[in-house]
Design a protein around this motif. Structure first.
Motif, PDB file in Angstrom:
ATOM      1  N   LEU A 197       6.274   6.663 -10.124  1.00  0.00           N
ATOM      2  CA  LEU A 197       5.442   8.056 -10.630  1.00  0.00           C
ATOM      3  C   LEU A 197       5.114   8.836  -9.393  1.00  0.00           C
ATOM      4  O   LEU A 197       5.113  10.124  -9.251  1.00  0.00           O
ATOM      5  N   VAL A 220       6.867  12.434  -9.436  1.00  0.00           N
ATOM      6  CA  VAL A 220       5.992  13.550  -9.861  1.00  0.00           C
ATOM      7  C   VAL A 220       5.358  14.055  -8.657  1.00  0.00           C
ATOM      8  O   VAL A 220       5.544  15.279  -8.054  1.00  0.00           O
ATOM      9  N   ASN A 221       4.645  13.264  -7.602  1.00  0.00           N
ATOM     10  CA  ASN A 221       3.864  13.795  -6.517  1.00  0.00           C
ATOM     11  C   ASN A 221       4.592  14.341  -5.403  1.00  0.00           C
ATOM     12  O   ASN A 221       4.320  15.300  -4.937  1.00  0.00           O
ATOM     13  N   PHE A 231      -2.254  17.430 -11.135  1.00  0.00           N
ATOM     14  CA  PHE A 231      -1.599  16.772 -10.054  1.00  0.00           C
ATOM     15  C   PHE A 231      -2.394  16.082  -9.296  1.00  0.00           C
ATOM     16  O   PHE A 231      -2.404  15.010  -8.522  1.00  0.00           O
ATOM     17  N   THR A 265      -2.945  12.872 -11.115  1.00  0.00           N
ATOM     18  CA  THR A 265      -1.986  12.146 -10.875  1.00  0.00           C
ATOM     19  C   THR A 265      -1.975  11.237  -9.549  1.00  0.00           C
ATOM     20  O   THR A 265      -1.689  10.017  -9.359  1.00  0.00           O
ATOM     21  N   ASN A 266      -2.170  12.095  -8.394  1.00  0.00           N
ATOM     22  CA  ASN A 266      -2.515  11.421  -7.295  1.00  0.00           C
ATOM     23  C   ASN A 266      -3.319  10.415  -7.116  1.00  0.00           C
ATOM     24  O   ASN A 266      -3.006   9.253  -6.556  1.00  0.00           O
ATOM     25  N   VAL A 302      -4.549   8.640  -9.673  1.00  0.00           N
ATOM     26  CA  VAL A 302      -4.299   7.693 -10.371  1.00  0.00           C
ATOM     27  C   VAL A 302      -3.306   6.521  -9.738  1.00  0.00           C
ATOM     28  O   VAL A 302      -3.168   5.584  -9.855  1.00  0.00           O
ATOM     29  N   THR A 303      -2.229   7.066  -9.078  1.00  0.00           N
ATOM     30  CA  THR A 303      -1.193   6.266  -8.403  1.00  0.00           C
ATOM     31  C   THR A 303      -1.837   5.523  -7.478  1.00  0.00           C
ATOM     32  O   THR A 303      -1.482   4.539  -7.180  1.00  0.00           O
ATOM     33  N   SER A 311     -10.690   7.712 -11.891  1.00  0.00           N
ATOM     34  CA  SER A 311     -10.063   9.044 -11.742  1.00  0.00           C
ATOM     35  C   SER A 311     -10.572  10.083 -12.299  1.00  0.00           C
ATOM     36  O   SER A 311     -10.312  11.129 -12.092  1.00  0.00           O
TER      37      SER A 311
END
Length: 393
Positions: free
Chosen positions: A88, A92-93, A116, A119-120, A122-123, A172
């Protein structure tokens, strides 16, 4: 009512057309690439290479595990979750960060930046908790093998994975609700939590995403190390005791394991003598000798082999070493980012931008490290890579 193109309407149409063109700029129009500096070019190329290797490596991990039945284990379920988070990041990032570096500024909307940023986060948190799951799994397997089957059933594994994902999303979400804020960070060309505006959330994340998981993983790996060391010590202490007991029973030096040599010598003699007899006589004599030799072997004392504490122990130890390596590499890659985060809170604007950007590059580099570690330290993964890519052999 019919529309008549009067002078006033024509002026309105012209202004509306210009407004519409301005509001509907394409992504390329908004990304007005200026003259790239050497720094931008190097950062963009490095991230592009990291992205390519990470995508290729993590997709390969999934293919290898799916194709190899021996790799479909409980531990590898957690490895696949870790690989999914790395994938991911790389899909994505990293690409968005590369475009931002080349454009020199954030080129999407504020809402996209928030997405975004989420998402950063979460990963990053998901990778840490996956490593924590892997450490606990190895601890139970090596230190409490009798409980492993009861604890790591298919249902429990699914619950553990879902629980870690739920915790990841839970920690998050606060910036979306007002505790801190996801915004663009020019020093690192990414959208992430704006740490300086919320010291409490920064400390909370350091505690949840680095402090607690690090303590858990250090505890698990220390216990694994102690268990392996004590197992080797018990083996080295038990073997001399058995040898001395055998010596006392026989009243002489313990007999070495010469059964195989005796059998081979006797069989060689039978083959040599068989040439002097007829076929039937030779066979009957060999059978007699073989029966006598078998009874002798059964009664002959042999030296005991070193006791094996756990047949799966060597393989589990190798796997534990691989997983410890993954944990160490992860914290080496992301610890500098924690330093950068703390410095941005304590001394904002005082640290060079190149330092902040370097810590992000090192953190992103971790996404392509794990597939390489699997291939170097695990023979099954190594064989899987060879079968997958060495098709010309």
């Amino acid at each position: 009512m019919r529309y008549e193109p009067t002078e006033r309407n024509a002026l309105f149409d012209t202004n509306f057309a210009y407004m519409n063109m301005d509001n509907n700029k394409t992504l390329t129009d908004r990304m007005q690439y200026k003259d790239l500096t050497a720094e931008q070019f190097i950062k963009g190329i490095l991230l592009s290479i990291i992205c390519f290797v990470a995508v290729l490596g993590n997709i390969s991990i999934w293919i290898i595990v799916i194709r190899c039945r021996a790799l479909r284990t409980v531990t590898n379920c957690f490895l696949l979750v870790l690989s999914a988070f790395d994938l991911l990041v790389s899909v994505v990032n990293i690409p968005v960060t590369v475009f931002t570096i080349f454009s020199g500024e954030w080129f999407l909307s504020d809402e996209a930046c928030i997405g975004f940023g989420f998402t950063n986060m979460v990963t990053l948190c998901g990778s840490v908790l996956s490593l924590c799951n892997i450490g606990i799994n190895r601890y139970v397997m090596v230190c409490h093998p009798s409980k492993f089957i009861k604890v790591y059933t298919r249902k429990n594994v699914i619950l553990m994975i879902n629980a870690s994902i739920a915790v990841t999303i839970g920690v998050s979400v606060p910036p979306l609700l007002g505790w801190c804020k996801y915004s663009y960070t020019p020093s690192q060309n990414i959208c992430f939590a704006n740490w300086p505006i919320s010291l409490s959330y920064a400390l909370f994340m350091i505690f949840c995403c680095f402090g607690v998981p690090l303590v858990v993983m250090i505890f698990c790996n220390y216990k694994i190390y102690k268990t392996v060391k004590n197992s080797k010590k018990r083996v080295s202490n038990t073997y001399p005791v058995q040898m001395s007991m055998l010596k006392d029973q026989n009243g002489s030096k313990p007999v070495e394991n010469t059964n195989e040599l005796d059998i081979s010598r006797e069989s060689d003699q039978h083959r040599c003598k068989g040439n002097l007899y007829t076929k039937s006589e030779g066979q009957s004599d060999v059978n007699k000798k073989h029966r006598a030799l078998s009874s002798t072997v059964k009664t002959k004392a042999s030296s005991p082999k070193p006791p094996v504490v756990n047949k799966a122990n060597p393989e589990e130890i190798r796997l534990a070493i691989m997983l410890v390596t993954i944990v160490i590499v992860f914290f080496i890659c992301w610890f500098p980012y924690c330093i950068s985060m703390i410095l941005s809170i304590v001394v904002p604007g005082k640290v060079p931008r190149i330092f902040h950007m370097s810590t992000l590059l090192i953190g992103y580099f971790n996404s392509c490290c794990n597939p390489i570690i699997y291939g170097l330290l695990n023979k099954r993964f190594s064989d899987g890579y060879k079968k997958l890519y060495c098709f010309w052999r």
